[in-house]
Scaffold this active site. Structure first.
Site, PDB file in Angstrom:
ATOM      1  N   ILE A 133      37.010  55.230   9.555  1.00 32.13           N
ATOM      2  CA  ILE A 133      37.243  53.986  10.280  1.00 32.13           C
ATOM      3  C   ILE A 133      37.637  54.364  11.695  1.00 32.13           C
ATOM      4  O   ILE A 133      38.492  55.233  11.905  1.00 32.13           O
ATOM      5  CB  ILE A 133      38.309  53.104   9.587  1.00 32.13           C
ATOM      6  CG1 ILE A 133      38.457  51.772  10.325  1.00 32.13           C
ATOM      7  CG2 ILE A 133      39.643  53.816   9.437  1.00 32.13           C
ATOM      8  CD1 ILE A 133      39.203  50.704   9.544  1.00 32.13           C
ATOM      9  N   THR A 136      41.158  53.886  17.006  1.00 35.50           N
ATOM     10  CA  THR A 136      41.847  54.424  18.181  1.00 35.50           C
ATOM     11  C   THR A 136      40.875  54.880  19.254  1.00 35.50           C
ATOM     12  O   THR A 136      39.842  55.484  18.976  1.00 35.50           O
ATOM     13  CB  THR A 136      42.741  55.599  17.762  1.00 35.50           C
ATOM     14  OG1 THR A 136      43.609  55.181  16.712  1.00 35.50           O
ATOM     15  CG2 THR A 136      43.580  56.079  18.930  1.00 35.50           C
ATOM     16  N   GLU A 137      41.246  54.614  20.514  1.00 32.24           N
ATOM     17  CA  GLU A 137      40.452  55.029  21.662  1.00 32.24           C
ATOM     18  C   GLU A 137      41.287  55.906  22.583  1.00 32.24           C
ATOM     19  O   GLU A 137      42.535  55.896  22.503  1.00 32.24           O
ATOM     20  CB  GLU A 137      39.942  53.805  22.418  1.00 32.24           C
ATOM     21  CG  GLU A 137      39.038  52.913  21.579  1.00 32.24           C
ATOM     22  CD  GLU A 137      38.490  51.711  22.324  1.00 32.24           C
ATOM     23  OE1 GLU A 137      37.675  50.993  21.733  1.00 32.24           O
ATOM     24  OE2 GLU A 137      38.898  51.503  23.487  1.00 32.24           O
ATOM     25  N   ILE A 167      39.627  60.394  15.002  1.00 30.84           N
ATOM     26  CA  ILE A 167      38.977  59.747  13.867  1.00 30.84           C
ATOM     27  C   ILE A 167      38.940  60.690  12.668  1.00 30.84           C
ATOM     28  O   ILE A 167      38.204  61.678  12.659  1.00 30.84           O
ATOM     29  CB  ILE A 167      37.552  59.275  14.234  1.00 30.84           C
ATOM     30  CG1 ILE A 167      37.592  58.409  15.496  1.00 30.84           C
ATOM     31  CG2 ILE A 167      36.935  58.526  13.062  1.00 30.84           C
ATOM     32  CD1 ILE A 167      38.545  57.226  15.419  1.00 30.84           C
ATOM     33  N   GLU A 255      47.404  50.924   4.083  1.00 28.66           N
ATOM     34  CA  GLU A 255      47.320  52.211   4.768  1.00 28.66           C
ATOM     35  C   GLU A 255      48.708  52.806   4.962  1.00 28.66           C
ATOM     36  O   GLU A 255      48.918  54.012   4.784  1.00 28.66           O
ATOM     37  CB  GLU A 255      46.624  52.033   6.118  1.00 28.66           C
ATOM     38  CG  GLU A 255      46.433  53.327   6.883  1.00 28.66           C
ATOM     39  CD  GLU A 255      45.609  53.153   8.147  1.00 28.66           C
ATOM     40  OE1 GLU A 255      45.573  54.104   8.957  1.00 28.66           O
ATOM     41  OE2 GLU A 255      44.999  52.074   8.333  1.00 28.66           O
ATOM     42  N   GLN A 349      64.290  75.779   6.493  1.00 26.73           N
ATOM     43  CA  GLN A 349      65.411  76.602   6.957  1.00 26.73           C
ATOM     44  C   GLN A 349      65.904  77.533   5.856  1.00 26.73           C
ATOM     45  O   GLN A 349      66.297  78.681   6.118  1.00 26.73           O
ATOM     46  CB  GLN A 349      66.554  75.696   7.425  1.00 26.73           C
ATOM     47  CG  GLN A 349      67.744  76.430   8.026  1.00 26.73           C
ATOM     48  CD  GLN A 349      67.441  77.026   9.393  1.00 26.73           C
ATOM     49  OE1 GLN A 349      66.461  76.630  10.031  1.00 26.73           O
ATOM     50  NE2 GLN A 349      68.265  77.965   9.830  1.00 26.73           N
TER      51      GLN A 349
END
Length: 390
Positions: A133, A136-137, A167, A255, A349
């Site tokens: 899907i 985001t750009e 992507i 999601e 740790q």
């Protein structure tokens, strides 16, 4: 009780049953025997072997909550919750099954026409096709109203132009749900979702570089470019234009729940690995586990994981009854991924210098954890969503 439940000693979730136990055993075997041994190679090449999706499909592990009439397993989100959990316990950080099986199919189920569902879902369930899907750009992160990718209607096609980045599954993808502006003058009301069937020879479509990340190195995260790519107008997820933003907002809680599942399971696995290591590793003439600080650190981490598991199981129960609201999903995503970072850091740790060596699982878990607070909506955005309901 699933393999992960046995390992961590946690109580069996109320939503588990014998069928889901069998799914857990099958998934654990798949990840530990067929996927995890290749992690180093996947990390070097930057993406997993595509055939592993087909193998998962052959085993019936993909699209388990998709109805059988579309090639799925006819189950519920609980089946996928088990799959995603066992993937973490199996040591795989390369296959992005959350996108392929947990996110994209549900966009198609919720908004696709009967023809679209019949055409696309069986290929995702079988693993023949890999799904992605593209939201985001380069110039926009969590603010999806400001995307600039355009989809212009031209006869029976949309002509898509723009760029996407970060992507997941972009390198292997055959089917991509693209968020694009069909009305650039509008903000949310101008966004539409259009499904593209792609390969490396698709005109106007270019897979950019596979991005090198600090974690999840074997999972392909790719730049995509669209330069006049033509997609049939019938591939609109609709039936009308301008519904994309609302569609995205409706699906994002699932999601975010998938992120929460990965977070809690990672905490449980980190505690398990660290308990085992500190009981074997000696310091000052006795096992590291016998030092009070070690025991107290692990006691606190185990408690955080147990509290997280209780909240997660409540969210899964709500989601199975269609009662998981946006704010609660945001709480789960933000708080549990924050705790994942804290617990894995404290466990690392206790490994001392070995915790910084890449061949140790705890080191990979440390770098893998960082992106959990960023994708599916940055945790700062989650707090804003929660605050709006107060």
């Amino acid at each position: 009780m699933t393999g992960s439940a046995k390992a961590s000693g946690r109580a069996r979730p109320t939503w588990m049953n014998d069928e889901l136990d069998a799914v857990a055993d099958l998934a654990r075997s798949y990840f530990t025997k067929e996927v995890e041994p290749h992690q180093e190679r996947f990390a070097k090449q930057g993406y997993p072997d595509k055939g592993l999706y087909r193998r998962a499909g052959d085993l019936g592990l993909l699209c388990m909550s998709v109805p059988e009439q579309y090639g799925g397993g006819g189950g519920t989100f609980a089946h996928e919750a088990v799959l995603f959990s066992e993937q973490v316990f199996g040591g795989d950080n390369s296959l992005h099954l959350g996108v392929h099986a947990g996110i994209v199919p549900h966009y198609l189920l919720a908004y696709g026409s009967e023809e679209q569902k019949t055409r696309w879902l069986p290929k995702l369930a079988s693993g023949e096709w890999v799904a992605a899907i593209a939201m985001t750009e380069p110039g926009t992160g969590s603010d999806l109203q400001r995307i600039t990718t355009r989809a212009v209607r031209d006869g029976d096609d949309y002509v898509i132009s723009g760029s996407k980045t970060f992507i997941s599954n972009g390198h292997n993808a055959d089917l991509i749900v693209i968020a694009a502006k069909t009305d650039p003058s509008a903000r949310a009301a101008g966004v539409s979702l259009i499904v593209a069937e792609v390969d490396d020879d698709t005109p106007g479509f270019t897979r950019g570089r596979i991005l090198e990340k600090i974690g999840q190195k074997g999972q392909d995260t790719t730049e995509l470019s669209f330069d006049g790519m033509r997609v049939p107008a019938a591939n609109l997820l609709g039936p009308d234009e301008g519904k994309g933003f609302k569609q995205l907002m409706s699906q994002l809680p699932q999601e975010r729940l998938i992120c929460a599942i990965a977070a809690v399971t990672a905490m449980e696995r980190a505690v398990d690995l660290t308990v085992a290591y500190t009981k074997e590793r000696e310091a000052f003439g006795k096992p590291l586990f016998e030092l009070q600080n070690t025991r107290f650190e692990l006691a606190e981490c185990a408690t955080i994981a147990r509290v997280g598991r209780s909240f997660l199981d409540e969210c899964i129960e709500k989601h199975l009854h269609s009662e998981l609201d946006v704010a609660t999903a945001a709480m789960a995503k933000y708080w549990l991924t924050d705790q994942q970072g804290i617990v894995v850091d404290r466990c690392l740790q206790l490994f001392g210098g070995y915790g910084y060596i890449a061949e140790y699982p705890i080191a990979r878990m440390y770098t893998d954890a960082r992106v959990q607070r960023i994708y599916a909506g940055a945790n700062e955005v989650m707090k804003e969503l929660i605050a709006r309901t107060l």
